[in-house]
Structures are given as structure tokens and as C-alpha cells.
Write a protein that holds these residues in place. Structure first.
Motif, PDB file in Angstrom:
ATOM      1  N   SER A  20       4.100   5.330  -1.515  1.00 52.84           N
ATOM      2  CA  SER A  20       3.910   3.757  -1.642  1.00 52.84           C
ATOM      3  C   SER A  20       4.220   3.180  -0.233  1.00 52.84           C
ATOM      4  O   SER A  20       5.175   3.430   0.509  1.00 52.84           O
ATOM      5  CB  SER A  20       4.941   3.228  -2.796  1.00 52.84           C
ATOM      6  OG  SER A  20       4.600   3.929  -3.853  1.00 52.84           O
ATOM      7  N   SER A  29      -4.417  -8.635   0.237  1.00 55.30           N
ATOM      8  CA  SER A  29      -5.580  -8.580  -0.599  1.00 55.30           C
ATOM      9  C   SER A  29      -6.866  -8.967   0.328  1.00 55.30           C
ATOM     10  O   SER A  29      -7.985  -8.684   0.095  1.00 55.30           O
ATOM     11  CB  SER A  29      -5.737  -9.513  -1.689  1.00 55.30           C
ATOM     12  OG  SER A  29      -5.555 -10.764  -1.661  1.00 55.30           O
ATOM     13  N   ARG A  71      -4.784   1.038  -4.353  1.00 58.90           N
ATOM     14  CA  ARG A  71      -3.972  -0.392  -4.097  1.00 58.90           C
ATOM     15  C   ARG A  71      -3.851  -1.390  -5.125  1.00 58.90           C
ATOM     16  O   ARG A  71      -4.515  -1.207  -5.926  1.00 58.90           O
ATOM     17  CB  ARG A  71      -4.689  -1.169  -2.762  1.00 58.90           C
ATOM     18  CG  ARG A  71      -5.965  -1.560  -2.866  1.00 58.90           C
ATOM     19  CD  ARG A  71      -6.496  -2.192  -1.628  1.00 58.90           C
ATOM     20  NE  ARG A  71      -5.641  -3.383  -1.083  1.00 58.90           N
ATOM     21  CZ  ARG A  71      -6.068  -3.646   0.144  1.00 58.90           C
ATOM     22  NH1 ARG A  71      -6.785  -3.186   0.939  1.00 58.90           N
ATOM     23  NH2 ARG A  71      -5.320  -4.557   0.750  1.00 58.90           N
ATOM     24  N   ASN A  73      -3.308  -5.120  -5.575  1.00 57.54           N
ATOM     25  CA  ASN A  73      -3.486  -6.504  -4.716  1.00 57.54           C
ATOM     26  C   ASN A  73      -2.645  -7.393  -5.528  1.00 57.54           C
ATOM     27  O   ASN A  73      -2.557  -8.603  -5.013  1.00 57.54           O
ATOM     28  CB  ASN A  73      -4.774  -6.910  -4.638  1.00 57.54           C
ATOM     29  CG  ASN A  73      -5.604  -5.931  -3.478  1.00 57.54           C
ATOM     30  OD1 ASN A  73      -4.822  -5.604  -2.712  1.00 57.54           O
ATOM     31  ND2 ASN A  73      -6.901  -6.215  -3.425  1.00 57.54           N
ATOM     32  N   ASN A  76       1.063  -6.058  -4.182  1.00 59.28           N
ATOM     33  CA  ASN A  76       0.946  -5.821  -2.683  1.00 59.28           C
ATOM     34  C   ASN A  76       1.531  -4.606  -2.133  1.00 59.28           C
ATOM     35  O   ASN A  76       2.342  -4.294  -1.275  1.00 59.28           O
ATOM     36  CB  ASN A  76       1.720  -7.090  -2.216  1.00 59.28           C
ATOM     37  CG  ASN A  76       1.062  -8.262  -1.988  1.00 59.28           C
ATOM     38  OD1 ASN A  76      -0.060  -8.426  -2.475  1.00 59.28           O
ATOM     39  ND2 ASN A  76       1.733  -9.388  -1.627  1.00 59.28           N
ATOM     40  N   LEU A  78       0.418  -0.413  -1.298  1.00 59.21           N
ATOM     41  CA  LEU A  78      -0.722   0.555  -1.198  1.00 59.21           C
ATOM     42  C   LEU A  78      -0.096   2.116  -1.588  1.00 59.21           C
ATOM     43  O   LEU A  78       0.996   2.222  -1.360  1.00 59.21           O
ATOM     44  CB  LEU A  78      -1.085   0.675   0.265  1.00 59.21           C
ATOM     45  CG  LEU A  78      -2.069   1.672   0.899  1.00 59.21           C
ATOM     46  CD1 LEU A  78      -3.413   1.085   0.628  1.00 59.21           C
ATOM     47  CD2 LEU A  78      -1.943   1.883   2.477  1.00 59.21           C
ATOM     48  N   TYR A  79      -0.992   2.895  -2.170  1.00 55.78           N
ATOM     49  CA  TYR A  79      -0.719   4.068  -2.497  1.00 55.78           C
ATOM     50  C   TYR A  79      -1.247   5.380  -1.773  1.00 55.78           C
ATOM     51  O   TYR A  79      -2.519   5.156  -1.502  1.00 55.78           O
ATOM     52  CB  TYR A  79      -0.650   4.260  -4.123  1.00 55.78           C
ATOM     53  CG  TYR A  79      -0.095   3.259  -4.777  1.00 55.78           C
ATOM     54  CD1 TYR A  79      -0.640   2.171  -5.387  1.00 55.78           C
ATOM     55  CD2 TYR A  79       1.292   3.392  -5.192  1.00 55.78           C
ATOM     56  CE1 TYR A  79       0.025   1.229  -6.054  1.00 55.78           C
ATOM     57  CE2 TYR A  79       2.143   2.511  -5.880  1.00 55.78           C
ATOM     58  CZ  TYR A  79       1.338   1.383  -6.542  1.00 55.78           C
ATOM     59  OH  TYR A  79       2.194   0.329  -7.159  1.00 55.78           O
ATOM     60  N   CYS A  95       1.695   3.628   6.891  1.00 59.78           N
ATOM     61  CA  CYS A  95       0.541   2.533   6.424  1.00 59.78           C
ATOM     62  C   CYS A  95       0.378   1.694   7.478  1.00 59.78           C
ATOM     63  O   CYS A  95       1.342   1.492   8.242  1.00 59.78           O
ATOM     64  CB  CYS A  95       0.806   2.133   4.920  1.00 59.78           C
ATOM     65  SG  CYS A  95       2.192   0.940   5.268  1.00 59.78           S
TER      66      CYS A  95
END
Length: 125
Positions: A20, A29, A71, A73, A76, A78-79, A95
Motif C-alpha cells: 500500500s 486523484s 488505486r 481515489n 488516497n 495506491l496498491y 511508489c
């Protein structure tokens, strides 16, 4: 801008991990985001890139079919879902935020303006 990764660790070959990246300080986003990894003694490798709206733009050949980027959004975040892990996946994973309209190829680690500190992934028996 703040990017904080989590979820790394030691896993056996064939195992799975979910990374994550919590983003803050900017309009998450609105930006393309990528996962990048760097193994000891090697240069950075862009693993995957996702568009602002969630369209997947790129996977490196080395992870295609095994890793999935996504993701949220709203949260907030990201995976990176990593399955069928191999010893050669061992690296520091981080990331990175891609600059808007960056003209460089998605496969290259250029055109990025912020990155996190990273989370270590070690695949070993």
C-alpha cells in the motif's frame, strides 16, 4: 507531498504480498502513479503505472500476469497485489508520482517528481 509505503516483508517463493502507498498533501486523484522497485546493485525498474482514473497503463514484462496495480481515489491509497512471488522480485519497492504530461516512456523511471521511502520485499525460502 507525502507518500508512505507499507506491506513489505519476508515471503517464501510462490507467496503473495499486498503493498500500500498512502498519499497526502496533493490531489491524488489527478495524478498518474507508479510502483518502482530497486534491487541491490541495480537501477530502478518501473513495475507498473496506473492512470489517474484507474486505467492500468503499464506492467513490466517481469511482473505481467503476477502483479496487479490498483488505486482508491477516495482513501488516497495506491496498491500493488503481488502473487507468485519469485526470489528475483526481492527489492525495495516504492511508489512515485508521475509528472503531468511527462513525455518519457512509462518503462523508464523519468518524469517523476515525488517518491516514497519504500518498503522492503524479500522473497526467500
Amino acid at each position: 507531498v507525502h507518500l508512505v509505503e507499507s506491506g513489505g516483508g519476508l515471503v517464501q517463493p510462490g507467496g503473495s504480498l499486498r503493498l500500500s502507498c498512502a498519499a497526502s498533501g496533493f490531489a491524488f486523484s489527478n495524478f498518474r502513479m507508479s510502483w518502482v522497485r530497486q534491487a541491490p546493485g541495480k537501477g530502478p525498474e518501473v513495475v507498473s503505472c496506473i492512470a489517474a482514473g484507474g486505467t492500468i497503463l503499464y506492467y513490466s514484462d517481469s511482473v505481467k500476469g503476477r502483479f496487479t496495480i490498483s488505486r482508491d481515489n477516495v482513501k488516497n491509497i495506491l496498491y500493488l497485489q503481488m502473487n507468485s512471488l519469485k526470489p528475483e522480485d526481492t527489492a525495495l519497492y516504492y511508489c512515485a508520482r508521475r509528472q503531468p504530461f511527462a513525455p518519457t516512456p512509462l518503462s523508464e523511471f523519468t518524469g517523476y517528481d515525488y517518491r516514497g521511502q519504500g518498503t522492503q520485499v524479500t522473497v526467500s525460502s
